[in-house]
Design an enzyme around this catalytic site. Structure first.
Site, PDB file in Angstrom:
ATOM      1  N   GLY A   1       0.491  -1.087  -0.316  1.00 51.90           N
ATOM      2  CA  GLY A   1      -0.149   0.165  -0.253  1.00 51.90           C
ATOM      3  C   GLY A   1       1.004   1.307   0.013  1.00 51.90           C
TER       4      GLY A   1
ATOM      5  N   LYS B   1       8.114  -0.045   5.526  1.00 48.03           N
ATOM      6  CA  LYS B   1       7.598   0.885   5.142  1.00 48.03           C
ATOM      7  C   LYS B   1       9.254   2.139   4.978  1.00 48.03           C
ATOM      8  CE  LYS B   1       4.561   4.486   5.772  1.00 48.03           C
ATOM      9  NZ  LYS B   1       2.835   4.588   6.249  1.00 48.03           N
TER      10      LYS B   1
ATOM     11  N   ASP C   1      -3.588  11.147  12.051  1.00 43.82           N
ATOM     12  CA  ASP C   1      -3.766  10.556  11.007  1.00 43.82           C
ATOM     13  C   ASP C   1      -4.964   9.763  11.486  1.00 43.82           C
ATOM     14  OD1 ASP C   1      -4.546  11.109   8.148  1.00 43.82           O
ATOM     15  OD2 ASP C   1      -2.746  10.199   7.629  1.00 43.82           O
TER      16      ASP C   1
ATOM     17  N   GLY D   1       1.203   5.203   1.457  1.00 38.02           N
ATOM     18  CA  GLY D   1      -0.205   6.228   1.873  1.00 38.02           C
ATOM     19  C   GLY D   1       1.032   7.457   1.509  1.00 38.02           C
TER      20      GLY D   1
END
Ligand SMILES: *[C@@H]1O[C@H](CO)[C@@H](O)[C@H](O)[C@H]1NC(C)=O
Ligand SMILES: *[C@@H]1O[C@H](CO)[C@@H](O)[C@H](O)[C@H]1NC(C)=O
Ligand SMILES: *[C@@H]1O[C@H](CO)[C@@H](O)[C@H](O)[C@H]1NC(C)=O
Ligand SMILES: *[C@@H]1O[C@H](CO)[C@@H](O)[C@H](O)[C@H]1NC(C)=O
Ligand SMILES: *[C@@H]1O[C@H](CO)[C@@H](O)[C@H](O)[C@H]1NC(C)=O
Ligand SMILES: *[C@@H]1O[C@H](CO)[C@@H](O)[C@H](O)[C@H]1NC(C)=O
Ligand SMILES: *[C@@H]1O[C@H](CO)[C@@H](O)[C@H](O)[C@H]1NC(C)=O
Ligand SMILES: *[C@@H]1O[C@H](CO)[C@@H](O)[C@H](O)[C@H]1NC(C)=O
Length: 786
Positions: free
Chosen positions: A505, A526, A621, A507
Site C-alpha cells: 500500500g 515502510k 492521521d 500512504g
C-alpha cells in the site's frame, strides 16, 4: 599502451572503405543515398556510418559501427516501420530537410527540425547532426536514442531506451529504461508500466530538479542534477571507452530487458560483463506461464511443469501445455489429474478466489474439486485459485509461495517434480483404498518428521549465522532492556523485501512493502517518502519512543533502517487488511457487538498513545486505512509516531504531517490554535460514526443529503431518527449512546471533546454520555465545501 596498440590494430584491419561510401565532414544540401549505390555517409574517421543497412528482407536507415566485422547498429530511424525496398532514397533536400522517399510519390521525414538545415554531418562521436547556416545543431540523433547510448551521450529528462524485439528485429520490444522527470531512472515492461511492475529503480526519486544520466568516457553511469552535482553513481566505470576519439563502448537496453555495458575487444567483437542490476528479473521476461530464475547474474526462463516454450528461441512468448487440457470441463471421460508442485516462485496474484486454508492439502483439494481451477497458490495459510495463464513469475528464495499445477497425467515431463497424489477428477480422496491410504499416511508421516527436524535445524543455523553477521558488522541494536528494535542496513531490507517488489500500500508518508525477516517472520517494510530533515539523533529518538510502545491495539515496530537518505520502518505484518477493507469492502457487515468491540479497541489504542506511554504520541492521521485488522477482528493502529512528537509539557503548533481530508479536526485550518491530542479525538469520532453506519465518511454515490456522513448524522440526530443511520437493524439505547459519543468527539471546539479515557469508559458502559450540543456554524461550513 596495449590498448593503443590494439586500437591501431583495429584501424589497420578494418580500415576498408568501400567505394560506395563517402567520407566527408559536411554533407551538403541535395545529397542523397540509396540502398544499393551510395548507401551511407561515414564519419571523418570512418568509425560510424549513417545510411541504409540491410535489414530483414529489405533495408533500414540507421547508424552503425562501420569498421568492425560484426555490424553493430546503434540507432534506427522510424524503427517500427516495415523494411524498406531497394528503390528507397534518402535525401537531404535543397530546402534543408532530411527525408526518405519510399516510392516516387511518398516520403517520410527522418528528422523533424524546427529550422531548415544548411548541412548535415555524421560525427566521430556517433552523433548524426543537422546544422543551420550559423553552425548550430538543430537536430541530432543523440536526442532520439533507440536502445543504445554512447560515451558522452546523455539520457535527458523523459529520455527512453526501448529494447529491440529480437536480435534480428530492431522494432520496439518488450522493455524500456526511462529517465523520469521525478529524478528516478526506472526500468519497466512496455505492456504494463507502473510502479508495481518496475524491476529497476535508481532510487533517486522525488528530487524536483531535472536529473540526467551521464555516460562518461570510462564507462561510468552517473546521475547529475541541473547544477551539475553528481547525485548518484550507478556504475563506477574503469573501462577505457574512448581513445584518441575512437569509441569502444556502448550501454544497450537488451532484448531481455537488461541494460548492459558492451566493450569492443581486440578481435572486433563485443563482450559484456556488466549490467545495471535489477532488483528482480525483468517483469514478464519469461512470458505467460514461464518464470525467471537468476543464477550467477544470468537470467534464464523456465516453464511451469507440464508446459513447454511456445518458441524456444523467443521465450518471452511464454509456455503452453505440451498436450492435453487443464480443465475437467473439456475432457472426455474420467481424465486422470495430478498436481505438480513448484516452490519459491512468486506470481502476479490474479486469483479468482482466495480461501483461508490451513494446510497445503486443503488448498490442493479446493483446486481439485473446482473445474475452473488450473493452478492453486498457497502461502501464509491462504489459498488462491487461479486459471492459467500465470504472469510475471520469478523465483525468489525468500518467498514461501507454493504453486500447485493441475495437469493431465502423462502430459508432463517425467521427473522429480511430478510427485504428489493423483486421482480421478471430481472424486474425493476418501474413496482411495484404505490400506493404500494407511501406507501413504505412514510414509508421509515419517517423511514429514524428518523434514520438520531438518527445517528446525536449518532455521536455527540461519538465525545464528544472521545474528553473527549482524554482530560482525558491528551493527548496534538499542541497548535499552525494554526495546528490541533492530537496526537494518538498506541492503538487508532489500533482501527482506526481495527488492521491494510486493507493494502492500501507499500512504501519505511512505510506501509499504511485504517482506520476510531472516527468522521467517512476515514483516511490512515502510519506506518513508519524504526524508525527514531532522538529524540522525532525532530519528533515533523517535524510533526509541515508538519502539517502547507495547499495546495489543498498536501495530508493533520491529526495526528500522537509517542509512543515508533511506529511512525505513519494519513493522509486524498484518495479513487481514485494513479497517477500511473490513467495513467498506467485505460482503457481510459486522454485527452490532463486533462494531462496538472494534471501536472500543481502537479507542484503547489511542488512549494508550495519549496517556499511557512514556512520551505522549499524537497520531494526527487516524482513519480506517491506518487501522489494520489482526486476528479475531482485533484492530491495531498503524503509522503512529510519524507526526512530529509532542513532548508532555509542550503545547506548540504541530507542523509536518497534516491529517487526511474528511478526518481532520477544524483547528488544523486555523492559525495560532495549538494542536493537541484532541485532533485524534476528532478523527476517532468520524471513524466511530463510520463503524456504526458501515459507510465511508464521504460517499458521493449516496443520495444528496447523505453524502457527508457527519452532516447526515446531525440531520438524523436533530430529527430524532438515528435509527435511519443503520437501516433496518434492531436499534436500542446503545446505538443512540454511540451516536451521541461520536457527535461529542467531533465538536468544533477542541476543549469540549471528551478525552480518550472518557471515550473508553463510555464504550465499556462505565460512564454515561449526555445529549450533545448541535453543530456549530463553522462545522457546517467545513463540510459544506467537500
Ligand atoms: C554517389 O556519390 C558520388 C559522389 O558524391 C556521386 O558522384 C554519384 O553520382 C553518386 N551516385 C549516385 C547513384 O547517387
Ligand atoms: C541557428 O540556430 C540557433 C539556435 O537555434 C539560432 O540562435 C540562430 O539564430 C540560427 N541561425 C540562423 C542563421 O538561423
Ligand atoms: C555529462 O557528460 C557530458 C559528456 O561527457 C559532459 O559534457 C557533461 O558536462 C556531463 N554533465 C555533467 C553534469 O557533468
Ligand atoms: C518485428 O517484430 C514485430 C513485432 O513482433 C513485427 O510486427 C514485425 O513484423 C517484425 N519485423 C520484422 C522485420 O521481422
Ligand atoms: C526541467 O526541464 C524542463 C524541460 O526541459 C524545464 O521546463 C524545467 O524548467 C526544468 N526544471 C528545472 C528545475 O531545471
Ligand atoms: C543539486 O544537488 C546539490 C547537492 O545535493 C544541491 O545543493 C543543489 O541545490 C542541487 N541543484 C538543484 C538545481 O536542485
Ligand atoms: C568474433 O565474432 C565472430 C562472429 O560472431 C566469430 O566468428 C569470431 O570467432 C569471434 N572472434 C572472437 C575472437 O571471439
Ligand atoms: C502427451 O504427449 C505424449 C507424447 O507427446 C503422449 O505420450 C501422451 O500420451 C500425451 N498425453 C495426452 C494426455 O494426450
Amino acid at each position: 599502451m596495449a590498448a593503443a596498440i590494439s586500437l591501431l590494430f583495429l584501424f589497420l584491419i578494418f580500415f576498408t572503405l568501400t567505394a560506395a561510401q563517402q567520407t566527408s565532414s559536411k554533407i551538403s544540401l541535395g545529397s542523397s543515398l540509396s540502398p544499393t549505390t551510395n548507401s551511407s555517409w561515414l564519419s571523418p574517421s570512418g568509425q560510424f556510418a549513417f545510411g541504409f543497412y540491410q535489414y530483414a528482407n529489405g533495408y533500414a536507415v540507421g547508424i552503425w559501427f562501420a569498421k568492425i566485422p560484426t555490424k553493430t547498429v546503434i540507432w534506427t530511424a522510424n524503427r517500427d516501420d516495415p523494411p524498406l525496398q531497394q528503390d528507397s532514397r534518402l535525401v537531404l533536400t535543397r530546402d534543408g530537410r532530411l527525408i526518405l522517399q519510399t516510392t516516387a510519390s511518398q516520403s517520410t521525414s527522418i528528422a523533424e527540425a524546427a529550422q531548415s538545415a544548411s548541412w548535415a554531418s555524421m560525427l566521430d562521436t556517433g552523433n548524426f547532426v543537422l546544422c543551420n547556416s550559423s553552425g548550430n545543431i538543430i537536430w541530432q540523433s543523440f536526442d532520439f536514442p533507440t536502445d543504445t547510448i554512447l560515451p558522452g551521450q546523455p539520457l535527458l529528462v523523459e529520455g527512453k531506451l526501448v529494447s529491440s524485439t529480437s536480435e534480428t528485429n530492431h522494432s520496439s520490444g518488450w522493455f524500456y529504461i526511462i529517465m523520469q522527470s521525478d529524478g528516478n531512472l526506472v526500468q519497466y515492461p512496455m505492456q504494463n508500466a507502473k510502479a508495481e511492475t518496475s524491476y529497476y529503480a535508481s532510487d533517486t526519486c522525488c528530487r524536483r530538479d531535472n536529473v540526467t544520466l551521464n555516460f562518461t568516457d570510462d564507462g561510468a553511469l552517473n546521475l547529475y542534477n541541473t547544477t551539475g552535482i553528481n547525485i548518484k553513481n550507478l556504475y563506477n566505470g574503469g573501462v577505457q571507452c574512448r581513445t584518441n576519439g575512437f569509441i569502444s563502448c556502448r550501454w544497450t537496453m537488451d532484448v531481455d530487458g537488461i541494460f548492459r555495458l558492451y566493450v569492443l575487444g581486440q578481435s572486433g567483437n563485443w563482450s559484456t560483463s556488466v549490467h545495471l542490476n535489477p532488483r528482480s528479473c525483468p517483469t514478464g521476461m519469461c512470458g505467460l506461464n514461464g518464470y525467471c530464475v537468476v543464477m550467477d547474474q544470468q537470467y534464464t526462463c523456465r516453464c511451469i511443469p507440464g508446459l513447454d516454450f511456445i518458441d524456444q528461441s523467443q521465450q518471452i512468448l511464454g509456455c503452453q501445455r505440451i498436450n492435453g487440457t487443464d480443465s475437467c470441463r473439456n475432457s472426455k471421460q474420467h481424465p486422470q489429474f495430478t498436481m505438480s508442485t513448484l516452490n519459491n516462485v512468486q506470481w502476479e496474484d490474479n486469483g479468482y478466489e482466495l480461501l483461508p486454508s490451513k494446510t497445503e492439502e486443503d488448498c490442493i483439494q479446493a483446486c481439485w474439486q473446482d473445474c475452473n481451477c488450473g493452478v492453486a497458490l498457497f502461502w501464509d495459510q491462504r489459498c488462491s485459485k487461479q486459471k492459467l495463464p500465470l504472469r510475471y513469475g520469478r523465483r525468489n528464495d525468500n518467498d514461501q509461495t507454493k504453486t500447485f499445477i493441475k495437469m493431465v497425467i502423462g502430459s508432463g515431463p517425467s521427473g522429480t517434480q511430478m510427485n504428489t497424489n493423483s486421482m480421478e477428477a471430481g472424486s474425493k480422496p476418501k474413496e482411495l483404498r484404505k490400506d493404500i491410504l494407511f501406507i501413504i499416511i505412514a510414509i508421509t508421516g515419517c517423511a514429514l518428521l524428518v523434514v520438520a527436524l531438518f527445517a528446525i535445524f536449518v532455521q536455527r543455523n540461519r538465525f545464528r549465522s544472521y545474528r553473527k553477521m549482524m554482530t560482525d558488522r558491528g551493527i548496534r541494536n538499542f541497548n535499552d532492556e525494554d526495546i528490541t528494535l533492530r537496526s537494518f542496513t538498506y541492503a538487508e531490507l532489500e533482501r527482506v523485501t526481495a527488492g521491494f517488489n510486493q507493494e502492500l500500500g501507499k500512504g501519505a508518508c511512505g510506501t509499504v512493502f511485504k517482506g520476510v525477516l531472516p527468522n521467517g517472520q512476515d514483516a511490512a517494510v515502510k519506506r518513508l517518502h519524504k526524508v525527514i530533515d531532522e538529524g540522525e539523533q532525532e530519528f533515533r529518538t523517535e524510533m526509541r519512543v515508538i519502539g517502547r510502545t507495547h499495546h495489543r491495539n498498536l501495530v508493533r515496530l520491529l526495526g528500522y533502517c537509517n542509512e543515508g537518505l533511506n529511512r525505513l520502518l519494519v513493522y509486524e505484518y498484518m495479513s487481514n487488511g485494513s479497517l477500511a477493507d473490513f467495513l467498506f469492502k467485505s460482503e457481510t457487515q459486522p454485527t452490532w457487538d463486533e462494531r462496538v468491540g472494534i471501536a472500543l479497541n481502537i479507542a484503547k489504542g489511542i488512549l494508550y498513545l495519549h496517556e499511557e506511554c512514556e512520551t505522549q504520541i499524537i497520531h494526527c492521521d487516524i482513519k480506517p486505512q491506518n487501522i489494520l485488522m489482526g486476528h479475531h477482528q482485533c484492530p491495531k493502529i498503524a503509522d503512529f509516531g510519524l507526526a512530529r512528537l509532542l513532548k508532555q509539557d509542550q503545547t506548540g503548533i504541530l507542523t509536518g504531517i497534516k491529517g487526511t481530508r474528511g478526518y481532520v479536526a477544524p483547528e488544523w485550518h486555523r492559525i495560532n490554535v495549538p494542536i493537541t491530542a484532541k485532533v485524534d479525538v476528532y478523527s476517532f469520532g468520524v471513524v466511530l460514526l463510520e463503524i456504526i453506519c458501515c459507510r465511508r465518511s464521504v460517499d458521493v454515490n449516496l443520495p444528496e443529503g447523505q453524502v457527508v456522513l457527519v452532516d447526515w448524522v446531525y440531520d438524523c440526530f436533530e430529527a430524532g431518527e438515528v435509527g435511519k443511520l443503520v437501516g433496518d437493524e434492531v436499534i436500542d439505547k446503545k446505538l443512540e449512546r454511540m451516536i451521541w459519543l461520536g457527535l461529542w468527539c467531533i465538536q468544533d471546539e477542541p476543549s469540549i471533546r471528551p478525552s480518550m479515557k472518557k471515550v473508553v469508559m463510555v464504550l465499556e458502559g462505565n460512564a454515561e454520555v449526555a445529549v450533545p450540543p448541535g453543530p456549530s456554524l463553522s462545522n457546517i461550513y467545513e463540510y459544506g465545501n467537500k
